[in-house]
Design a protein around this motif. Structure first.
Motif, short mmCIF file in Angstrom:
data_model
loop_
_atom_site.label_atom_id
_atom_site.label_comp_id
_atom_site.label_asym_id
_atom_site.label_seq_id
_atom_site.Cartn_x
_atom_site.Cartn_y
_atom_site.Cartn_z
N VAL A 1 -60.47 -2.07 6.45
CA VAL A 1 -61.53 -1.75 5.49
C VAL A 1 -62.72 -1.10 6.19
O VAL A 1 -63.33 -0.16 5.65
CB VAL A 1 -61.98 -3.02 4.73
N THR A 2 -63.06 -1.56 7.40
CA THR A 2 -64.21 -0.98 8.10
C THR A 2 -63.99 0.51 8.37
O THR A 2 -64.91 1.32 8.23
CB THR A 2 -64.47 -1.69 9.44
N ALA A 3 -62.77 0.87 8.76
CA ALA A 3 -62.46 2.29 9.02
C ALA A 3 -62.57 3.10 7.73
O ALA A 3 -63.05 4.24 7.73
CB ALA A 3 -61.06 2.42 9.61
N LEU A 4 -62.13 2.50 6.62
CA LEU A 4 -62.20 3.19 5.34
C LEU A 4 -63.64 3.41 4.91
O LEU A 4 -64.02 4.50 4.46
CB LEU A 4 -61.45 2.37 4.28
N VAL A 5 -64.48 2.37 5.07
CA VAL A 5 -65.89 2.49 4.70
C VAL A 5 -66.61 3.49 5.60
O VAL A 5 -67.38 4.33 5.14
CB VAL A 5 -66.59 1.11 4.78
N ALA A 6 -66.33 3.41 6.91
CA ALA A 6 -67.00 4.30 7.87
C ALA A 6 -66.61 5.76 7.65
O ALA A 6 -67.38 6.66 8.00
CB ALA A 6 -66.65 3.88 9.29
N SER A 7 -65.44 6.00 7.08
CA SER A 7 -65.00 7.38 6.85
C SER A 7 -65.72 8.03 5.67
O SER A 7 -65.62 9.24 5.48
CB SER A 7 -63.48 7.41 6.61
N TRP A 8 -66.44 7.21 4.87
CA TRP A 8 -67.19 7.74 3.72
C TRP A 8 -68.65 7.86 4.14
O TRP A 8 -69.35 6.84 4.25
CB TRP A 8 -67.03 6.81 2.53
N PRO A 9 -69.16 9.06 4.41
CA PRO A 9 -70.51 9.25 4.97
C PRO A 9 -71.63 8.50 4.25
O PRO A 9 -72.50 7.92 4.92
CB PRO A 9 -70.70 10.77 4.89
#
Length: 209
Positions: A62-70
């Protein structure tokens, strides 16, 4: 599983990072001073829960998914600023004429929640877990998710002990000045100042490149 050498290097890196002054350190000490050693330990427990939640988010991707959204970085950052400023407002409303031992008993559960949210609403904490933990994962050693959980658990344990000791130190400072109405005012304004500085730090934080 993760070998002992990797765990030793990881533990040393975590300890070195904890020794550098940061928002969690300031939060724990200031609440230890304001609410005694119990307030400091409650803060450390709140941070522990936040670390476990961030570990779960990292292991699940989830952290990678959130971080990928500027926009996510700024949304979390502004939410943290608003929350910290609200804590400043509540702190300044506190009546220093009240019995401090009573205030401390009532506020411990709130301190726990405040510490947890202070960590979770720091976008750099989310990015830290996403970037730091995977560096010590070895794909050939088994399940990546399990390795992340182990690393996150070790980090939580080390950070929990470290912050609890800081909270106890803050409580020792509090006992030195106990029983003075002037001291109670200093504690209130000192805590409000720390929270304001943490809010300003978040407000001017830039997204890592």
């Amino acid at each position: 599983m993760i070998d002992l050498a990797t765990l030793a290097v990881f533990s040393g890196a975590v300890l070195l990072l904890l020794l550098s002054p940061g928002p969690n350190m300031a939060f724990v000490i200031s609440h230890g001073v304001s609410y005694g050693w119990r307030g400091g330990v409650a803060s450390s427990l709140g941070i522990c829960v936040a670390d476990l939640l961030l570990t779960a988010l990292t292991a699940s991707g989830v952290t990678a998914l959130v971080a990928s959204w500027p926009p996510a970085f700024d949304l979390i950052r502004y939410a943290g600023v608003i929350y910290l400023l609200w804590l400043v407002f509540k702190t300044l409303q506190k009546n220093t004429g009240l019995d401090m031992s009573q205030v401390r008993r009532v506020r411990l559960r709130h301190v726990f929640v405040q510490a947890m949210l202070n960590s979770l609403l720091n976008p750099k904490a989310l990015l830290f877990f996403m970037v730091f933990l995977p560096q010590f994962v070895r794909p050939e050693a088994g399940s990546i998710a399990v390795q992340l959980w182990v690393l996150g658990g070790v980090l939580t344990l080390i950070a929990g002990v470290f912050h609890a000791l800081l909270g106890i130190f803050g409580g020792a400072i509090s006992r030195v000045f106990a029983g003075s109405s002037h001291s109670a005012r200093l504690q209130k304004w000192g805590l409000a100042t720390v929270l304001t500085l943490l809010a300003a730090r978040l407000a001017f934080m830039s997204r890592p490149a």
